[in-house]
Write a protein that holds these residues in place. Structure first.
Motif, PDB file in Angstrom:
ATOM      1  N   ALA A 133      77.177  46.608  26.785  1.00  0.00           N
ATOM      2  CA  ALA A 133      76.287  47.221  27.775  1.00  0.00           C
ATOM      3  C   ALA A 133      74.873  46.685  27.610  1.00  0.00           C
ATOM      4  CB  ALA A 133      76.303  48.738  27.622  1.00  0.00           C
ATOM      5  N   ALA A 134      74.469  46.452  26.370  1.00  0.00           N
ATOM      6  CA  ALA A 134      73.127  45.922  26.102  1.00  0.00           C
ATOM      7  C   ALA A 134      73.020  44.430  26.377  1.00  0.00           C
ATOM      8  CB  ALA A 134      72.733  46.224  24.656  1.00  0.00           C
ATOM      9  N   GLY A 135      74.122  43.786  26.758  1.00  0.00           N
ATOM     10  CA  GLY A 135      74.082  42.378  27.147  1.00  0.00           C
ATOM     11  C   GLY A 135      74.334  41.383  26.033  1.00  0.00           C
ATOM     12  N   ASN A 136      74.829  41.876  24.899  1.00  0.00           N
ATOM     13  CA  ASN A 136      75.048  41.008  23.743  1.00  0.00           C
ATOM     14  C   ASN A 136      76.441  40.385  23.728  1.00  0.00           C
ATOM     15  OD1 ASN A 136      72.532  41.726  22.087  1.00  0.00           O
ATOM     16  ND2 ASN A 136      73.420  43.728  22.492  1.00  0.00           N
ATOM     17  N   ARG A 137      76.643  39.449  22.821  1.00  0.00           N
ATOM     18  CA  ARG A 137      77.958  38.954  22.434  1.00  0.00           C
ATOM     19  C   ARG A 137      78.369  39.709  21.166  1.00  0.00           C
ATOM     20  NH1 ARG A 137      78.971  34.856  26.538  1.00  0.00           N
ATOM     21  NH2 ARG A 137      76.952  34.946  27.602  1.00  0.00           N
ATOM     22  N   ALA A 138      79.667  39.761  20.888  1.00  0.00           N
ATOM     23  CA  ALA A 138      80.138  40.563  19.756  1.00  0.00           C
ATOM     24  C   ALA A 138      81.160  39.810  18.923  1.00  0.00           C
ATOM     25  CB  ALA A 138      80.742  41.874  20.258  1.00  0.00           C
ATOM     26  N   PHE A 139      81.097  40.056  17.611  1.00  0.00           N
ATOM     27  CA  PHE A 139      82.030  39.486  16.644  1.00  0.00           C
ATOM     28  C   PHE A 139      82.502  40.665  15.791  1.00  0.00           C
ATOM     29  CE2 PHE A 139      82.479  35.479  13.699  1.00  0.00           C
ATOM     30  CZ  PHE A 139      83.859  35.575  13.799  1.00  0.00           C
ATOM     31  N   ILE A 140      83.815  40.940  15.810  1.00  0.00           N
ATOM     32  CA  ILE A 140      84.365  42.136  15.171  1.00  0.00           C
ATOM     33  C   ILE A 140      85.150  41.763  13.924  1.00  0.00           C
ATOM     34  CG2 ILE A 140      85.833  44.177  15.492  1.00  0.00           C
ATOM     35  CD1 ILE A 140      85.479  43.805  18.535  1.00  0.00           C
ATOM     36  N   LYS A 141      84.890  42.476  12.826  1.00  0.00           N
ATOM     37  CA  LYS A 141      85.706  42.377  11.613  1.00  0.00           C
ATOM     38  C   LYS A 141      86.384  43.733  11.414  1.00  0.00           C
ATOM     39  CE  LYS A 141      87.580  41.468   7.644  1.00  0.00           C
ATOM     40  NZ  LYS A 141      88.382  42.714   7.587  1.00  0.00           N
ATOM     41  N   ALA A 175      82.263  37.440   3.456  1.00  0.00           N
ATOM     42  CA  ALA A 175      81.685  36.259   4.113  1.00  0.00           C
ATOM     43  C   ALA A 175      81.116  36.629   5.483  1.00  0.00           C
ATOM     44  CB  ALA A 175      82.745  35.166   4.245  1.00  0.00           C
ATOM     45  N   PHE A 176      81.781  37.538   6.168  1.00  0.00           N
ATOM     46  CA  PHE A 176      81.381  37.949   7.518  1.00  0.00           C
ATOM     47  C   PHE A 176      79.979  38.558   7.515  1.00  0.00           C
ATOM     48  CE2 PHE A 176      81.283  40.964  11.064  1.00  0.00           C
ATOM     49  CZ  PHE A 176      81.817  40.225  12.110  1.00  0.00           C
ATOM     50  N   SER A 219      83.600  33.026  23.706  1.00  0.00           N
ATOM     51  CA  SER A 219      82.143  32.973  23.806  1.00  0.00           C
ATOM     52  C   SER A 219      81.547  34.339  24.185  1.00  0.00           C
ATOM     53  CB  SER A 219      81.717  31.933  24.855  1.00  0.00           C
ATOM     54  OG  SER A 219      82.185  32.299  26.130  1.00  0.00           O
ATOM     55  N   GLU A 220      82.435  35.329  24.414  1.00  0.00           N
ATOM     56  CA  GLU A 220      81.984  36.688  24.737  1.00  0.00           C
ATOM     57  C   GLU A 220      82.212  37.638  23.555  1.00  0.00           C
ATOM     58  OE1 GLU A 220      82.774  37.409  29.430  1.00  0.00           O
ATOM     59  OE2 GLU A 220      84.577  37.071  28.208  1.00  0.00           O
ATOM     60  N   VAL A 221      83.470  37.722  23.117  1.00  0.00           N
ATOM     61  CA  VAL A 221      83.856  38.610  22.016  1.00  0.00           C
ATOM     62  C   VAL A 221      84.889  37.884  21.169  1.00  0.00           C
ATOM     63  CG1 VAL A 221      84.748  40.876  21.343  1.00  0.00           C
ATOM     64  CG2 VAL A 221      83.544  40.626  23.529  1.00  0.00           C
ATOM     65  N   SER A 222      84.772  38.022  19.864  1.00  0.00           N
ATOM     66  CA  SER A 222      85.744  37.415  18.964  1.00  0.00           C
ATOM     67  C   SER A 222      86.087  38.395  17.847  1.00  0.00           C
ATOM     68  CB  SER A 222      85.205  36.108  18.384  1.00  0.00           C
ATOM     69  OG  SER A 222      86.226  35.378  17.737  1.00  0.00           O
ATOM     70  N   GLN A 278      82.640  30.148  14.704  1.00  0.00           N
ATOM     71  CA  GLN A 278      82.822  31.100  15.795  1.00  0.00           C
ATOM     72  C   GLN A 278      81.506  31.777  16.161  1.00  0.00           C
ATOM     73  OE1 GLN A 278      85.336  31.571  17.875  1.00  0.00           O
ATOM     74  NE2 GLN A 278      83.895  32.953  18.902  1.00  0.00           N
ATOM     75  N   LEU A 279      80.687  32.064  15.158  1.00  0.00           N
ATOM     76  CA  LEU A 279      79.365  32.629  15.447  1.00  0.00           C
ATOM     77  C   LEU A 279      78.538  31.646  16.270  1.00  0.00           C
ATOM     78  CD1 LEU A 279      77.166  34.784  15.068  1.00  0.00           C
ATOM     79  CD2 LEU A 279      76.593  33.693  12.885  1.00  0.00           C
ATOM     80  N   ASP A 280      78.648  30.368  15.957  1.00  0.00           N
ATOM     81  CA  ASP A 280      77.905  29.352  16.702  1.00  0.00           C
ATOM     82  C   ASP A 280      78.334  29.321  18.174  1.00  0.00           C
ATOM     83  OD1 ASP A 280      76.529  28.655  14.420  1.00  0.00           O
ATOM     84  OD2 ASP A 280      77.803  26.936  13.947  1.00  0.00           O
ATOM     85  N   ILE A 281      79.635  29.511  18.419  1.00  0.00           N
ATOM     86  CA  ILE A 281      80.130  29.548  19.807  1.00  0.00           C
ATOM     87  C   ILE A 281      79.506  30.732  20.548  1.00  0.00           C
ATOM     88  CG2 ILE A 281      82.177  29.960  21.239  1.00  0.00           C
ATOM     89  CD1 ILE A 281      83.798  28.423  19.111  1.00  0.00           C
ATOM     90  N   LEU A 282      79.499  31.898  19.905  1.00  0.00           N
ATOM     91  CA  LEU A 282      78.931  33.092  20.525  1.00  0.00           C
ATOM     92  C   LEU A 282      77.423  32.929  20.745  1.00  0.00           C
ATOM     93  CD1 LEU A 282      80.885  35.661  18.346  1.00  0.00           C
ATOM     94  CD2 LEU A 282      81.084  35.463  20.836  1.00  0.00           C
ATOM     95  N   ARG A 283      76.729  32.387  19.746  1.00  0.00           N
ATOM     96  CA  ARG A 283      75.291  32.235  19.881  1.00  0.00           C
ATOM     97  C   ARG A 283      74.935  31.177  20.926  1.00  0.00           C
ATOM     98  NH1 ARG A 283      73.348  33.107  15.046  1.00  0.00           N
ATOM     99  NH2 ARG A 283      72.615  35.131  15.738  1.00  0.00           N
TER     100      ARG A 283
END
Length: 463
Positions: free
Chosen positions: A134-142, A179-180, A165-168, A8-13
């Motif tokens: 707002a800063a233009g990033n993608r996000a992965f939430i645990k 692991a996260f 691919s935006e937020v997971s 999932q990180l690879d998808i976001l990156r």
């Protein structure tokens, strides 16, 4: 498990690599979807929160988790175009004369991991998310495993309002969390306790991942000789009543002169009874689970064993809320060093401001210091002679309601700041940009050196 997280990180990156600098319109659209996700599902959010806490007032959840998060979105929507503007800087005089230009521009970092806690599981996941997007990033939430219903709903709704691919969201237990934080993020923000933060720092060091840590700690209350005890007691009671004191910026311990203690306790008893009677069970909040309730009980029992005086204040709704006060236990009591994070208040009878400041400074820097009193000189002394993430006069907790203030700690209470423009900058690569001018300056500093060079070299030291 770790392979799924990495996938999932690879998808976001991968998405970040294709769109490294999202436009203002794209960022605004993502922020508006956060707002829609909150407002369109408010009933479901509140139901999940109440299920996780055993009982939690719908009105409190609406205010503390939904409204505060929407306010963060609104603040970003209003100000983002200004935050994104490059900030002009002044070149050195010699370079300025050559026509050079300098500025700082904020670029996205990439993929940001958000590790959120259970006490305000919506706001403390989505308020950082606002800054990250707002800063233009993608996000992965645990999200926290201690609030499973809310975390599951977060996962469902994020998938509805955002592409993967935006937020997971990654739900799961402690193993998933461990692991996260080992993933090679471009930044991680963690809200929680100091012990876990140390593990996260070690794991993040393997990939040199920058961190924002919001760790809470023991936030003191200084009760000055000039303090209005009725006002002080009312606001301390609120700080321990709201969300059952399960707030990182809740008052943790109170410093007061011995001769004012009984008067304060009388006012505190009246304040708790008034608040409890007025709000009743319909607007109460429970300690989140039995494990945390037992932890609080152990702190109180140990405090009593270590010579502390124990008092319990409650009104009509005794089953939902009882404020327990531990007065002057010995230095060996665990409550002196453990963050309380619940409806228990430690009181130390120390009335001299010099001694109060010295007592605060002997421990880790707190997230916030609260001062109650009328003296600006005393308040300024507290500001200059202590360190904390925030400083508040004659109130508690409401500093968090201001989206234009930075939020975060220092030392043992954390590192880094977020919310508002500070969050935008925290999750940005604030990049120095230099554009050379119309004169070739390099030729001037290339050997052989002339007398003019030597003269200018000396002159530059005086500018």
């Amino acid at each position: 498990m770790s392979s799924n997280l990495q996938r999932q990180l690879d998808i976001l990156r991968g998405a970040y690599q294709l769109e490294r600098f999202p436009s203002l319109s794209i960022r605004l659209d993502r922020l508006r979807r956060v707002k829609a996700m909150l407002s369109e599902n408010e009933s479901a959010w509140c139901e999940a929160l109440s299920e996780d806490f055993g009982y939690r007032s719908v009105d409190q959840s609406s205010f503390a988790d939904i409204t505060t998060s929407i306010k963060s979105v609104n603040h970003a929507l209003k100000n983002l175009k200004f935050w994104m503007k490059a900030e002009r800087r002044t070149p050195d005089l010699s370079l300025r004369m050559s026509g050079a230009k300098t500025y700082v521009e904020a670029f996205p970092k990439g993929v940001v991991g958000i590790v959120s806690p259970w006490n305000f599981p919506i706001n403390l996941a989505l308020s950082p998310l606002v800054s990250v997007l707002a800063a233009g990033n993608r996000a992965f939430i645990k999200p926290s495993e201690a609030t499973p219903a809310t975390s599951a709903l977060l996962e469902t709704l994020i998938a509805k309002y955002f592409s993967d691919s935006e937020v997971s969201v990654a739900c799961g237990d402690v193993d998933v969390a461990q692991a996260f934080v080992k993933l090679p993020f471009d930044h991680i923000i963690y809200t929680g306790g100091e012990v876990v933060a140390r593990h996260i720092m070690r794991d993040a060091a393997e990939n040199l991942v920058p961190l924002t840590l919001e760790l809470g700690g023991k936030s003191p209350v200084i009760v000055s000789a000039s303090a209005d005890l009725k006002l002080t007691a009312k606001r301390i009671a609120f700080g321990k009543y709201f969300n059952a004191g399960q707030i990182c910026i809740a008052p943790d311990y109170l410093l007061i002169a011995p001769e004012r203690l009984d008067s304060f306790l009388s006012e505190l008893k009246a304040a708790v009874e008034t608040a409890d009677s007025a709000q009743g069970s319909a607007d109460s909040v429970s300690v989140v689970n039995e494990r945390h309730r037992q932890r609080l009980n152990n702190l109180v029992l140990d405090g009593e064993k270590q010579g502390g005086r124990i008092l319990t204040f409650s009104g009509v709704n005794q089953s939902a809320y009882q404020l327990t006060v531990v007065i002057d236990p010995s230095d060996d009591a665990s409550i002196n060093c453990a963050e309380i994070f619940g409806p228990v208040l430690l009181i130390r009878t120390i009335g001299n401001l010099d001694e109060q400041i010295a007592y605060i400074n002997q421990s880790s820097h707190p997230l916030v210091i609260y001062y109650f009193g009328r003296s600006e000189d005393e308040f300024r002394r507290v500001a200059c002679e202590t360190s904390s993430g925030g400083l508040v006069k004659n109130d508690v907790i409401f500093q968090y309601a201001n989206d234009d203030l930075p939020f975060g700690g220092i030392g043992g209470s954390g590192m880094g700041k977020y919310r508002g423009e500070y969050g935008f900058k925290e999750f940005s690569n604030n990049r120095a940009v230099y554009k050379s001018g119309f004169i070739d300056v390099s030729g001037f500093v290339t050997p052989p050196y002339s007398d003019v060079f030597r003269m200018v070299n000396k002159l530059m030291r005086k500018i």
